[in-house]
Design a protein around this motif. Structure first.
Motif, PDB file in Angstrom:
ATOM      1  N   LYS A 116       8.571  41.052  43.495  1.00  0.00           N
ATOM      2  CA  LYS A 116       8.463  42.454  43.116  1.00  0.00           C
ATOM      3  C   LYS A 116       9.701  43.233  43.551  1.00  0.00           C
ATOM      4  O   LYS A 116      10.202  44.102  42.830  1.00  0.00           O
ATOM      5  CB  LYS A 116       7.211  43.067  43.751  1.00  0.00           C
ATOM      6  N   VAL A 117      10.232  42.910  44.745  1.00  0.00           N
ATOM      7  CA  VAL A 117      11.375  43.633  45.289  1.00  0.00           C
ATOM      8  C   VAL A 117      12.689  43.157  44.687  1.00  0.00           C
ATOM      9  O   VAL A 117      13.560  43.962  44.343  1.00  0.00           O
ATOM     10  CB  VAL A 117      11.415  43.486  46.827  1.00  0.00           C
ATOM     11  N   THR A 118      12.869  41.843  44.549  1.00  0.00           N
ATOM     12  CA  THR A 118      14.174  41.293  44.149  1.00  0.00           C
ATOM     13  C   THR A 118      14.256  40.883  42.693  1.00  0.00           C
ATOM     14  O   THR A 118      15.351  40.661  42.170  1.00  0.00           O
ATOM     15  CB  THR A 118      14.518  40.056  45.000  1.00  0.00           C
ATOM     16  N   GLY A 119      13.109  40.740  42.043  1.00  0.00           N
ATOM     17  CA  GLY A 119      13.123  40.308  40.647  1.00  0.00           C
ATOM     18  C   GLY A 119      13.114  38.808  40.470  1.00  0.00           C
ATOM     19  O   GLY A 119      13.187  38.320  39.340  1.00  0.00           O
ATOM     20  N   MET A 120      13.044  38.040  41.566  1.00  0.00           N
ATOM     21  CA  MET A 120      12.990  36.589  41.446  1.00  0.00           C
ATOM     22  C   MET A 120      12.181  35.998  42.595  1.00  0.00           C
ATOM     23  O   MET A 120      11.957  36.653  43.615  1.00  0.00           O
ATOM     24  CB  MET A 120      14.392  35.977  41.403  1.00  0.00           C
ATOM     25  N   THR A 121      11.736  34.769  42.413  1.00  0.00           N
ATOM     26  CA  THR A 121      10.949  34.103  43.447  1.00  0.00           C
ATOM     27  C   THR A 121      11.847  33.715  44.624  1.00  0.00           C
ATOM     28  O   THR A 121      13.073  33.630  44.480  1.00  0.00           O
ATOM     29  CB  THR A 121      10.291  32.832  42.894  1.00  0.00           C
ATOM     30  N   PRO A 122      11.260  33.444  45.806  1.00  0.00           N
ATOM     31  CA  PRO A 122      12.083  32.988  46.933  1.00  0.00           C
ATOM     32  C   PRO A 122      12.895  31.726  46.601  1.00  0.00           C
ATOM     33  O   PRO A 122      14.062  31.625  46.975  1.00  0.00           O
ATOM     34  CB  PRO A 122      11.049  32.717  48.036  1.00  0.00           C
ATOM     35  N   ALA A 123      12.274  30.784  45.889  1.00  0.00           N
ATOM     36  CA  ALA A 123      12.986  29.552  45.545  1.00  0.00           C
ATOM     37  C   ALA A 123      14.160  29.839  44.622  1.00  0.00           C
ATOM     38  O   ALA A 123      15.260  29.285  44.783  1.00  0.00           O
ATOM     39  CB  ALA A 123      12.022  28.560  44.895  1.00  0.00           C
ATOM     40  N   ALA A 124      13.956  30.711  43.639  1.00  0.00           N
ATOM     41  CA  ALA A 124      15.037  31.063  42.708  1.00  0.00           C
ATOM     42  C   ALA A 124      16.150  31.806  43.433  1.00  0.00           C
ATOM     43  O   ALA A 124      17.333  31.596  43.162  1.00  0.00           O
ATOM     44  CB  ALA A 124      14.487  31.902  41.560  1.00  0.00           C
ATOM     45  N   TYR A 125      15.785  32.675  44.375  1.00  0.00           N
ATOM     46  CA  TYR A 125      16.789  33.406  45.159  1.00  0.00           C
ATOM     47  C   TYR A 125      17.638  32.439  45.977  1.00  0.00           C
ATOM     48  O   TYR A 125      18.867  32.555  46.013  1.00  0.00           O
ATOM     49  CB  TYR A 125      16.095  34.408  46.078  1.00  0.00           C
ATOM     50  N   ARG A 126      16.988  31.489  46.630  1.00  0.00           N
ATOM     51  CA  ARG A 126      17.727  30.504  47.433  1.00  0.00           C
ATOM     52  C   ARG A 126      18.683  29.693  46.551  1.00  0.00           C
ATOM     53  O   ARG A 126      19.841  29.481  46.907  1.00  0.00           O
ATOM     54  CB  ARG A 126      16.734  29.570  48.141  1.00  0.00           C
TER      55      ARG A 126
ATOM     56  N   ALA B 131       9.789  46.092  53.543  1.00  0.00           N
ATOM     57  CA  ALA B 131      11.203  46.008  53.177  1.00  0.00           C
ATOM     58  C   ALA B 131      11.998  45.236  54.220  1.00  0.00           C
ATOM     59  O   ALA B 131      12.851  44.410  53.890  1.00  0.00           O
ATOM     60  CB  ALA B 131      11.780  47.418  52.997  1.00  0.00           C
ATOM     61  N   VAL B 132      11.706  45.497  55.511  1.00  0.00           N
ATOM     62  CA  VAL B 132      12.390  44.763  56.580  1.00  0.00           C
ATOM     63  C   VAL B 132      12.056  43.281  56.492  1.00  0.00           C
ATOM     64  O   VAL B 132      12.932  42.411  56.651  1.00  0.00           O
ATOM     65  CB  VAL B 132      11.987  45.324  57.954  1.00  0.00           C
ATOM     66  N   ARG B 133      10.804  42.966  56.235  1.00  0.00           N
ATOM     67  CA  ARG B 133      10.397  41.559  56.129  1.00  0.00           C
ATOM     68  C   ARG B 133      11.126  40.856  54.984  1.00  0.00           C
ATOM     69  O   ARG B 133      11.564  39.706  55.129  1.00  0.00           O
ATOM     70  CB  ARG B 133       8.887  41.480  55.922  1.00  0.00           C
ATOM     71  N   ILE B 134      11.249  41.533  53.864  1.00  0.00           N
ATOM     72  CA  ILE B 134      11.935  40.912  52.724  1.00  0.00           C
ATOM     73  C   ILE B 134      13.412  40.711  53.031  1.00  0.00           C
ATOM     74  O   ILE B 134      13.997  39.669  52.693  1.00  0.00           O
ATOM     75  CB  ILE B 134      11.749  41.772  51.451  1.00  0.00           C
ATOM     76  N   GLU B 135      14.050  41.681  53.687  1.00  0.00           N
ATOM     77  CA  GLU B 135      15.457  41.522  54.061  1.00  0.00           C
ATOM     78  C   GLU B 135      15.638  40.331  55.007  1.00  0.00           C
ATOM     79  O   GLU B 135      16.578  39.549  54.870  1.00  0.00           O
ATOM     80  CB  GLU B 135      15.987  42.803  54.712  1.00  0.00           C
ATOM     81  N   ARG B 136      14.729  40.210  55.987  1.00  0.00           N
ATOM     82  CA  ARG B 136      14.804  39.070  56.898  1.00  0.00           C
ATOM     83  C   ARG B 136      14.543  37.775  56.140  1.00  0.00           C
ATOM     84  O   ARG B 136      15.193  36.748  56.398  1.00  0.00           O
ATOM     85  CB  ARG B 136      13.785  39.249  58.032  1.00  0.00           C
ATOM     86  N   GLY B 137      13.614  37.816  55.194  1.00  0.00           N
ATOM     87  CA  GLY B 137      13.354  36.638  54.364  1.00  0.00           C
ATOM     88  C   GLY B 137      14.581  36.223  53.572  1.00  0.00           C
ATOM     89  O   GLY B 137      14.884  35.024  53.457  1.00  0.00           O
ATOM     90  N   LYS B 138      15.317  37.199  53.045  1.00  0.00           N
ATOM     91  CA  LYS B 138      16.563  36.895  52.330  1.00  0.00           C
ATOM     92  C   LYS B 138      17.542  36.171  53.247  1.00  0.00           C
ATOM     93  O   LYS B 138      18.167  35.175  52.854  1.00  0.00           O
ATOM     94  CB  LYS B 138      17.216  38.191  51.817  1.00  0.00           C
ATOM     95  N   ASP B 139      17.699  36.703  54.484  1.00  0.00           N
ATOM     96  CA  ASP B 139      18.633  36.082  55.426  1.00  0.00           C
ATOM     97  C   ASP B 139      18.269  34.622  55.685  1.00  0.00           C
ATOM     98  O   ASP B 139      19.139  33.743  55.709  1.00  0.00           O
ATOM     99  CB  ASP B 139      18.621  36.851  56.752  1.00  0.00           C
ATOM    100  N   LEU B 140      16.977  34.354  55.887  1.00  0.00           N
ATOM    101  CA  LEU B 140      16.536  32.990  56.172  1.00  0.00           C
ATOM    102  C   LEU B 140      16.715  32.081  54.957  1.00  0.00           C
ATOM    103  O   LEU B 140      17.094  30.910  55.103  1.00  0.00           O
ATOM    104  CB  LEU B 140      15.078  33.001  56.623  1.00  0.00           C
ATOM    105  N   LEU B 141      16.450  32.610  53.774  1.00  0.00           N
ATOM    106  CA  LEU B 141      16.617  31.807  52.562  1.00  0.00           C
ATOM    107  C   LEU B 141      18.086  31.456  52.334  1.00  0.00           C
ATOM    108  O   LEU B 141      18.410  30.388  51.813  1.00  0.00           O
ATOM    109  CB  LEU B 141      16.072  32.570  51.349  1.00  0.00           C
ATOM    110  N   GLU B 142      18.977  32.348  52.729  1.00  0.00           N
ATOM    111  CA  GLU B 142      20.411  32.117  52.533  1.00  0.00           C
ATOM    112  C   GLU B 142      20.995  31.173  53.569  1.00  0.00           C
ATOM    113  O   GLU B 142      21.903  30.384  53.268  1.00  0.00           O
ATOM    114  CB  GLU B 142      21.162  33.455  52.590  1.00  0.00           C
ATOM    115  N   SER B 143      20.487  31.251  54.813  1.00  0.00           N
ATOM    116  CA  SER B 143      21.157  30.526  55.893  1.00  0.00           C
ATOM    117  C   SER B 143      20.411  29.291  56.399  1.00  0.00           C
ATOM    118  O   SER B 143      21.009  28.424  57.025  1.00  0.00           O
ATOM    119  CB  SER B 143      21.387  31.474  57.081  1.00  0.00           C
TER     120      SER B 143
END
Length: 323
Positions: free
Chosen positions: A307-317, A269-281
């Motif tokens: 699995k956690v967010t419902g979308m791929t990293p590229a789609a999230y970005r 969960a921590v890794r995914i949250e950090r991944g979100k931050d990096l994808l956003e910034s």
């Protein structure tokens, strides 16, 4: 040329002293805006209270148009958000709960956020998928264990029951109802007018991981800090257990009781949250972001992220760049 007959959909909006006026306002504004669109579908809204009398709300007396007897003639019954007062509303609205229990099967019911408490109290959500605000999911599940709660979802539809997540998800639920009643094209036009999307994705995009909950276990909090600081590293359960001088079995039991997650799930969960931050910034490639948060395998990172967010990293970005 004969004009097509106008289809009028009767909507009853339940009001009680615990309802959020922001949620009530969103419901009325969304359907009133839908009435400004061209086409034959129109929505007639009625305010309904348990006794048919004006509601003494903390923010002022709320006028109503009718009582519980009117609910059965509605095409849709809407229960706005109750803030964090779901339990109090259930205790205060026994006749409304009985009326919800007795609604004809043809009537759609849509709940906004904690409005799901009133519908769940009627028993109509038992063995059905539902959602509410992620922050209140634990309390809801404890009170209504027979409801198949999906706190990561922003919207659920099971049978004739539609539930939405946080208070602002009221717009999502209303757009979904408009789509059901008036078609996707109308819902799309309404979404454009509201400057939003027809479907904004899962509630998991906005909720912190399940383990981000308050608890009183100081030693588990110490481990949470350690995992957060070393989330990209590999460590064993034996190493974690040694830090607080317990067995691996005790570690797993205490960590799960305190956070709702195992230590490995917490690290993920921590890794995914950090991944979100990096994808956003950052504009780093996904492969590099995956490596920074502890995954050498980009595919494994992408699979877990979806699995956690419902979308791929590229789609999230891409989505974050539109916001």
């Amino acid at each position: 040329m004969v004009k097509p007959a106008r289809q009028v959909h009767q909507i009853g909006v339940v009001l009680c002293r615990h309802h959020s006026l922001a949620s009530v306002g969103l419901v009325f504004d969304t359907f009133r805006m839908a009435n400004q669109l061209p086409g034959t579908h129109r929505f007639a809204l009625s305010r309904i209270s348990q006794d048919g009398q004006p509601v003494p709300h903390p923010d002022g007396l709320l006028a109503v148009d009718g009582g519980l007897a009117d609910l059965a003639r509605m095409a849709l019954v809407v229960i706005p958000s109750l803030w964090a007062h779901g339990d109090a509303a259930v205790a205060d609205q026994p006749l409304l709960i009985d009326a919800l229990r007795a609604l004809p099967p043809r009537v759609l019911v849509a709940t906004m956020c904690t409005g799901a408490y009133l519908l769940a109290a009627s028993g109509r959500l038992n063995q059905r998928r539902a959602t509410t605000h992620w922050m209140l999911a634990d309390g809801f599940h404890a009170r209504f264990p027979e409801v198949q709660l999906q706190p990561a979802e922003n919207l659920t539809h099971d049978g004739n029951f539609i539930c939405s997540g946080g208070s602002l998800a009221a717009v999502d639920a209303c757009l979904y109802v408009v789509q059901l009643m008036a078609g996707r094209d109308t819902a799309r036009e309404l979404a454009r007018m509201l400057v939003t999307d027809v479907q904004r994705g899962p509630q998991a995009l906005y909720a912190p991981p399940q383990g981000w909950r308050q608890h009183g276990d100081a030693e588990v909090r110490k481990l949470e800090t350690y995992i957060a600081d070393h989330h990209a590293d590999s460590f064993t359960l034996d190493e974690l257990a040694a830090q607080i001088h317990v067995s691996v079995r005790t570690l797993q039991r205490r960590f799960l009781a305190a956070t709702g997650l195992t230590p490995i799930q917490y690290q993920q969960a921590v890794r995914i949250e950090r991944g979100k931050d990096l994808l956003e910034s950052d504009h780093l490639p996904v492969q590099e972001i995956a490596a920074q948060v502890g995954y050498q395998d980009r595919v494994a990172f992408g699979r877990l992220f979806k699995k956690v967010t419902g979308m791929t990293p590229a789609a999230y970005r891409q989505r974050q760049r539109r916001v």
